[in-house]
Design a protein around this motif. Structure first.
Motif, PDB file in Angstrom:
ATOM      1  N   UNK A  98       0.826  -1.204   0.000  1.00 57.97           N
ATOM      2  CA  UNK A  98       0.000   0.000   0.000  1.00 57.97           C
ATOM      3  C   UNK A  98       0.866   1.261   0.000  1.00 57.97           C
ATOM      4  N   UNK A  99       2.011   1.195   0.705  1.00 55.89           N
ATOM      5  CA  UNK A  99       2.902   2.353   0.752  1.00 55.89           C
ATOM      6  C   UNK A  99       3.505   2.643  -0.621  1.00 55.89           C
ATOM      7  N   UNK A 100       3.846   1.596  -1.361  1.00 57.03           N
ATOM      8  CA  UNK A 100       4.363   1.816  -2.714  1.00 57.03           C
ATOM      9  C   UNK A 100       3.271   2.401  -3.611  1.00 57.03           C
ATOM     10  N   UNK A 101       2.040   1.992  -3.377  1.00 56.73           N
ATOM     11  CA  UNK A 101       0.949   2.650  -4.088  1.00 56.73           C
ATOM     12  C   UNK A 101       0.907   4.130  -3.707  1.00 56.73           C
ATOM     13  N   UNK A 102       1.155   4.392  -2.429  1.00 60.65           N
ATOM     14  CA  UNK A 102       1.200   5.773  -1.961  1.00 60.65           C
ATOM     15  C   UNK A 102       2.289   6.580  -2.638  1.00 60.65           C
ATOM     16  N   UNK A 103       3.463   5.945  -2.864  1.00 61.96           N
ATOM     17  CA  UNK A 103       4.542   6.653  -3.559  1.00 61.96           C
ATOM     18  C   UNK A 103       4.150   7.010  -4.983  1.00 61.96           C
ATOM     19  N   UNK A 104       3.458   6.097  -5.646  1.00 62.16           N
ATOM     20  CA  UNK A 104       2.978   6.395  -6.994  1.00 62.16           C
ATOM     21  C   UNK A 104       1.979   7.555  -6.960  1.00 62.16           C
ATOM     22  N   UNK A 105       1.113   7.546  -5.953  1.00 67.57           N
ATOM     23  CA  UNK A 105       0.155   8.644  -5.820  1.00 67.57           C
ATOM     24  C   UNK A 105       0.870   9.948  -5.471  1.00 67.57           C
TER      25      UNK A 105
END
Length: 412
Positions: free
Chosen positions: A142-149
């Motif tokens: 989820x955090x890597x998704x956050x980095x993309x966001x």
């Protein structure tokens, strides 16, 4: 063995000779895929079949990635997950990590949309009762998704800076950013509360908090990241906190307390010269003493031997310390170094080399060498004999300072 498994293995065997060069020599490898196969037990036909099937499937994934055949790689990834769905429970629980590694590969190659889809797929993967390790892994995904966001948010932020605040488009873009930052915060928050080294996630989260004026929230995140004993020792955590406090114009004592910990971890860090300046301006005598220690500590490291600022600071501070009747401070620092600093810093070789490459550096070092080792020091003697029209006055001042302040012949 299933028909699908037999087809995979047969295809792999047929392609081995033709494509062997792809996997040999200096070609890219993916050990993170292979390690899951290495843990498969071989006691029994079912386990052997499973190992063969997954091994073949992972080889196809690897081959497709190497050839940039993204669609084919995605198809094999789907097949791999299907195998896990029908087989061993341990492998099924490992599936999110494999998917995460695949996503990281896509991120590294700039395929952001594909990576985001892969992360979304991994995020929703569930098998059995969720363990603590699975929970951390899902938080990481989820955090890597956050980095993309965050990356998207950063682009929107740059665009916003080009708009007029009174423009309707500014309000629309600002609201869009706010919605995006909320999603990003949700994805990053859980991970950075888990003990670990999460530098890029923390930096991204703090940047957004600061942008929206949540200084207290940003300070709390950075303070916990630096000081929570459950987190591993991490120099960057203290650097981030220091830079934040500096932006906030925090009191000098607070800045010193942060850099003091960084000094204990990385005494050669470039911020140590800034640390010295803060200590020098302090009203506390123990800070003044530490300021001398910090400069010696910086110059203990080979990577700092040509740092002219550090030598300039040390020469100036040695004179200031001796004028202030603190000869014992200098002797304390020098006694632990007098057996190795002369050859490390002040040999004839270094005198000639420094003079040839950087005369200003050579002069700053000559002053320090003369104060610590006296007029007989080889480094000082070589520099003091140089006849340079531009530096003649400077060398003359160095000679006077050494005569007045050298700890070898105090009082002369």
């Amino acid at each position: 063995m299933s028909d699908f498994s037999e087809e995979l293995i047969r295809s792999k065997t047929e392609d081995d000779q033709e494509e062997s060069s792809v996997f040999s020599g200096t070609g890219m490898s993916f050990p993170w895929l292979q390690k899951y196969i290495g843990t498969v037990a071989t006691g029994g036909k079912k386990e052997k079949d499973f190992a063969q099937t997954t091994n073949a499937c992972l080889s196809f994934i690897q081959e497709a990635l190497l050839k940039h055949r993204w669609q084919k790689a995605a198809e094999f990834m789907h097949s791999y997950f299907q195998i896990l769905e029908d087989s061993d429970s341990h492998k099924r629980q490992a599936a999110p990590e494999i998917s995460l590694q695949h996503a990281l590969y896509l991120l590294h190659h700039g395929m952001l949309e594909d990576a985001n889809r892969n992360l979304s797929h991994a995020e929703t993967w569930r098998y059995g009762e969720k363990s603590s390790s699975q929970e951390v892994l899902i938080n990481l995904i989820q955090a890597y998704k956050g980095l993309l966001q965050y990356y998207t948010w950063s682009k929107k932020k740059m665009k916003l800076s080009t708009l007029d605040e009174d423009d309707y488009a500014y309000n629309t873009a600002s609201q869009n950013m706010l919605n995006h930052s909320w999603k990003t915060s949700v994805n990053l928050c859980a991970l950075i509360q888990t003990p670990g080294v999460w530098d890029p996630f923390v930096k991204s989260y703090v940047e957004m908090l600061e942008f929206y004026g949540d200084q207290d929230g940003a300070r709390e995140v950075l303070t916990n990241y630096a000081y929570d004993e459950k987190f591993p020792s991490n120099p960057n955590a203290h650097i981030y906190l220091y830079n934040f406090l500096k932006r906030e114009k925090a009191p000098r004592e607070k800045l010193i307390s942060v850099l003091k910990i960084l000094y204990q971890i990385v005494p050669s860090h470039k911020l140590m010269l800034e640390f010295h300046r803060l200590l020098r301006k302090s009203e506390k005598e123990d800070h003044h003493k530490l300021g001398l220690e910090v400069l010696f500590g910086v110059l203990d490291f080979a990577g700092c031997t040509k740092n002219i600022t550090a030598w300039k600071y040390l020469g100036k501070y040695l004179r200031q310390t001796l004028v202030g009747n603190h000869l014992a401070w200098v002797q304390e620092e020098w006694n632990s170094r007098k057996n190795w600093w002369p050859s490390f810093h002040f040999s004839s070789f270094w005198a000639k080399s420094n003079w040839k490459e950087d005369k200003a550096l050579a002069c700053e070092k000559a002053l320090v060498a003369g104060i610590l080792l006296g007029k007989g020091c080889r480094y000082f003697r070589f520099i003091s004999k140089q006849d340079d029209q531009v530096l003649r006055k400077k060398i003359k001042r160095i000679k006077k300072s050494v005569k007045k302040h050298s700890i070898v012949n105090p009082g002369l």
